[in-house]
Design a protein around this motif. Structure first.
Motif, mmCIF file in Angstrom:
data_model
loop_
_atom_site.group_PDB
_atom_site.id
_atom_site.type_symbol
_atom_site.label_atom_id
_atom_site.label_comp_id
_atom_site.label_asym_id
_atom_site.label_seq_id
_atom_site.Cartn_x
_atom_site.Cartn_y
_atom_site.Cartn_z
ATOM 1 N N TRP A 219 0.794 -1.227 0.000
ATOM 2 C CA TRP A 219 0.000 0.000 0.000
ATOM 3 C C TRP A 219 0.827 1.278 0.000
ATOM 4 N N LYS A 220 2.059 1.233 0.446
ATOM 5 C CA LYS A 220 2.828 2.483 0.528
ATOM 6 C C LYS A 220 3.154 3.059 -0.856
ATOM 7 N N SER A 221 3.102 2.235 -1.885
ATOM 8 C CA SER A 221 3.455 2.728 -3.217
ATOM 9 C C SER A 221 2.244 2.966 -4.129
ATOM 10 N N VAL A 222 1.048 2.764 -3.622
ATOM 11 C CA VAL A 222 -0.158 2.952 -4.442
ATOM 12 C C VAL A 222 -0.389 4.437 -4.691
ATOM 13 N N SER A 223 -0.664 4.783 -5.945
ATOM 14 C CA SER A 223 -0.908 6.192 -6.275
ATOM 15 C C SER A 223 -2.334 6.429 -6.779
ATOM 16 N N ASN A 224 -3.098 5.388 -6.969
ATOM 17 C CA ASN A 224 -4.473 5.518 -7.445
ATOM 18 C C ASN A 224 -5.339 6.125 -6.340
ATOM 19 N N LYS A 225 -5.945 7.259 -6.619
ATOM 20 C CA LYS A 225 -6.762 7.976 -5.631
ATOM 21 C C LYS A 225 -7.951 7.146 -5.146
ATOM 22 N N ASP A 226 -8.420 6.195 -5.961
ATOM 23 C CA ASP A 226 -9.545 5.348 -5.553
ATOM 24 C C ASP A 226 -9.213 4.503 -4.326
ATOM 25 N N TYR A 227 -7.935 4.316 -4.065
ATOM 26 C CA TYR A 227 -7.495 3.476 -2.947
ATOM 27 C C TYR A 227 -6.809 4.285 -1.846
ATOM 28 N N GLU A 228 -7.049 5.586 -1.841
ATOM 29 C CA GLU A 228 -6.368 6.456 -0.891
ATOM 30 C C GLU A 228 -6.656 6.078 0.567
ATOM 31 N N GLU A 229 -7.886 5.665 0.858
ATOM 32 C CA GLU A 229 -8.225 5.258 2.231
ATOM 33 C C GLU A 229 -7.323 4.115 2.692
ATOM 34 N N PHE A 230 -7.111 3.137 1.824
ATOM 35 C CA PHE A 230 -6.275 1.988 2.173
ATOM 36 C C PHE A 230 -4.808 2.393 2.289
ATOM 37 N N LYS A 231 -4.364 3.248 1.360
ATOM 38 C CA LYS A 231 -2.985 3.724 1.406
ATOM 39 C C LYS A 231 -2.728 4.497 2.694
ATOM 40 N N ASN A 232 -3.685 5.331 3.078
ATOM 41 C CA ASN A 232 -3.530 6.111 4.307
ATOM 42 C C ASN A 232 -3.482 5.216 5.547
ATOM 43 N N ARG A 233 -4.163 4.097 5.499
ATOM 44 C CA ARG A 233 -4.183 3.187 6.646
ATOM 45 C C ARG A 233 -2.932 2.322 6.688
ATOM 46 N N TRP A 234 -2.639 1.655 5.582
ATOM 47 C CA TRP A 234 -1.573 0.651 5.589
ATOM 48 C C TRP A 234 -0.277 1.097 4.918
ATOM 49 N N GLY A 235 -0.260 2.271 4.326
ATOM 50 C CA GLY A 235 0.953 2.744 3.666
ATOM 51 C C GLY A 235 1.520 4.005 4.282
ATOM 52 N N SER A 236 0.972 4.399 5.408
ATOM 53 C CA SER A 236 1.378 5.651 6.038
ATOM 54 C C SER A 236 2.721 5.523 6.749
ATOM 55 N N ALA A 237 3.308 6.670 7.029
ATOM 56 C CA ALA A 237 4.559 6.695 7.801
ATOM 57 C C ALA A 237 4.347 6.099 9.188
ATOM 58 N N GLN A 238 3.182 6.359 9.785
ATOM 59 C CA GLN A 238 2.896 5.815 11.112
ATOM 60 C C GLN A 238 2.828 4.289 11.077
ATOM 61 N N PHE A 239 2.209 3.747 10.033
ATOM 62 C CA PHE A 239 2.155 2.284 9.919
ATOM 63 C C PHE A 239 3.560 1.744 9.659
ATOM 64 N N GLY A 240 4.355 2.478 8.900
ATOM 65 C CA GLY A 240 5.747 2.092 8.677
ATOM 66 C C GLY A 240 6.525 2.029 9.982
ATOM 67 N N GLU A 241 6.254 2.972 10.887
ATOM 68 C CA GLU A 241 6.891 2.946 12.208
ATOM 69 C C GLU A 241 6.448 1.723 13.007
ATOM 70 N N PHE A 242 5.172 1.381 12.900
ATOM 71 C CA PHE A 242 4.657 0.177 13.552
ATOM 72 C C PHE A 242 5.363 -1.067 13.007
ATOM 73 N N ILE A 243 5.537 -1.119 11.701
ATOM 74 C CA ILE A 243 6.227 -2.249 11.068
ATOM 75 C C ILE A 243 7.655 -2.341 11.594
ATOM 76 N N GLN A 244 8.315 -1.204 11.736
ATOM 77 C CA GLN A 244 9.685 -1.210 12.268
ATOM 78 C C GLN A 244 9.711 -1.728 13.703
ATOM 79 N N ARG A 245 8.726 -1.346 14.513
ATOM 80 C CA ARG A 245 8.663 -1.852 15.893
ATOM 81 C C ARG A 245 8.433 -3.365 15.899
ATOM 82 N N LEU A 246 7.581 -3.844 14.987
ATOM 83 C CA LEU A 246 7.390 -5.298 14.871
ATOM 84 C C LEU A 246 8.693 -5.986 14.478
ATOM 85 N N ARG A 247 9.393 -5.412 13.503
ATOM 86 C CA ARG A 247 10.682 -5.972 13.054
ATOM 87 C C ARG A 247 11.659 -6.058 14.228
#
Length: 110
Positions: free
Chosen positions: A38-66
């Protein structure tokens, strides 16, 4: 959708484990798939999903999981590390198969 049924059964069986490291590895694998996709999606139709799973905050969560997986790995046996590797690869295969099925199914409808 047999792919989804098989994936659900795999996860249900997997989550009956009591091993923290293996469960954490599975959770990290699943969440990483969503973030990386989701972090690389550019289609505006999927912006809700990108904002949820492709956001910087979710990226920080992924780093904490790692980091948590790395810490748990340092205490895991070689056998557990091998099992974690298999779990990671199996989840990646299921995710890839599921999304290919979903995309092909939806593209066949149009």
């Amino acid at each position: 959708l047999p792919t989804n049924v098989h994936y659900q059964k795999y996860l249900t069986d997997l989550f009956s484990h009591q091993n923290y490291f293996l469960l954490l590895t599975a959770y990290f694998a699943i969440e990483s798939c969503y973030y990386e996709a989701w972090k690389s999606v550019s289609n505006k139709d999927y912006e809700e999903f990108k904002n949820r799973w492709g956001s910087a905050q979710f990226g920080e969560f992924i780093q904490r999981l790692r980091n948590a997986v790395d810490r748990a790995s340092s205490k895991a046996s070689e056998k557990e590390k091998g099992e974690a590797h298999v779990i990671w690869n199996t989840i990646m295969d299921y995710e890839s198969t599921f999304w290919n099925m979903a995309l092909n199914h939806s593209s066949n409808k149009t």
